[in-house]
Design an enzyme around this catalytic site. Sequence first.
Site, short mmCIF file in Angstrom:
data_model
loop_
_atom_site.label_atom_id
_atom_site.label_comp_id
_atom_site.label_asym_id
_atom_site.label_seq_id
_atom_site.Cartn_x
_atom_site.Cartn_y
_atom_site.Cartn_z
N LYS A 216 0.84 -1.20 0.00
CA LYS A 216 0.00 0.00 0.00
C LYS A 216 0.88 1.25 0.00
O LYS A 216 0.60 2.22 -0.71
CB LYS A 216 -0.92 0.00 1.23
CG LYS A 216 -2.08 -0.98 1.08
CD LYS A 216 -2.84 -1.21 2.37
CE LYS A 216 -3.85 -2.34 2.16
NZ LYS A 216 -4.43 -2.86 3.38
N GLN B 261 -5.09 -1.93 9.50
CA GLN B 261 -4.79 -3.18 8.79
C GLN B 261 -5.36 -4.38 9.57
O GLN B 261 -5.08 -4.55 10.75
CB GLN B 261 -3.26 -3.32 8.62
CG GLN B 261 -2.84 -4.52 7.80
CD GLN B 261 -3.31 -4.45 6.35
OE1 GLN B 261 -3.25 -3.41 5.71
NE2 GLN B 261 -3.79 -5.56 5.83
N ASP C 196 -11.55 2.25 3.88
CA ASP C 196 -11.87 0.83 3.70
C ASP C 196 -13.39 0.62 3.64
O ASP C 196 -13.86 -0.50 3.42
CB ASP C 196 -11.29 0.02 4.86
CG ASP C 196 -10.17 -0.92 4.40
OD1 ASP C 196 -9.99 -1.06 3.18
OD2 ASP C 196 -9.50 -1.50 5.28
#
Length: 279
Positions: free
Chosen positions: A49, A93, A116
């Site tokens: 990322k 994460q 997200d």
Amino acid sequence: MNNIMDGVLASQKLRSKITEEIKNTKITPTLAVIKVGDNKASEVYVRNKKRACEEVGINFVGIDFPDTISQDAVIAEIRRLNNDISINGILVQLPLPNNFDAGVIINEIDPVKDVDGLTYTNVGNLVLENECLTSCTPMGVMELLSMYNVDLDGKDVCIVGRSNLVGKPLIQLLLQQNATVSICHSRSLNMKDYTKHADVLIVAAGHPNLITKDMVKDGSVIIDVGINKENDSLCGDVSFDEVSKKASLITPVPGGVGPMTVASLLKNVVKAYKIQNRF
Ligand code: NAP
């Protein structure tokens, strides 16, 4: 005939567009990624990322906590990032170590920074078709279908897997394109009856070789979201060699949905910047 949906190429096209947009609008979006503990797979994902952000001109802020940190301290950091106007996207994460409640932690993220798309607010807005940030893998799947001109209007689409991360948001995105959606899971009886009739089959179960050639319709489009490790190499949920002979289009693993997920994250960071700055 080449029937492979090339996610690497498609994601490069998407990233080029994002790079151009960032350059032309002279903006500098910033993504903060929180990682807790030393899960090896998470380390790889976060590194990917970071690289992807830097390539397109997004600032990346990595925040690494040891697994001895308390849940309250992680929440305090999220609140700090929520209030920091230089941060446009916040991502925790996953998976978190077992002693953390991911639901509680994720819902501390300000929905306009939730790149997200996992907060209750964004999930609700997706269902209601309000503007929102959407989960990256389902977005990547939709982007890939669109780039390969797959018409979903009125088509039978079957999803295998009902997770909050993939299957459930996909239902909404597919309905928005007027698809007729069925969804199977580990308790589905006669799954084959559904997969076999699907014009488009999207599989996200995490089981190698779950989908075999007898389970798919001739000429259908097959999207394999699964990522499994077998004998030190990666494979999806679909028996690629046999199913690809029946499919009109099919994604490989690796090189299919995976790269599209990262590109969709970049797209969400830019979108979050625009929402926050009323662009
Ligand atoms: P998950 O939370 O474990 O959900 C798996 C889903 O598959 C569940 O709904 C489960 O049913 C269903 N399932 C499991 N075994 C099944 C079977 N034998 N038959 C039918 N359905 C079955 O997983 P996830 O996070 O959605 O991820 C799914 C896969 O996609 C994994 O391999 C993951 O690594 C991969 N993935 C890839 C990307 C990417 O960027 N390419 C992103 C995210 C995930 P129940 O609900 O009944 O348990």
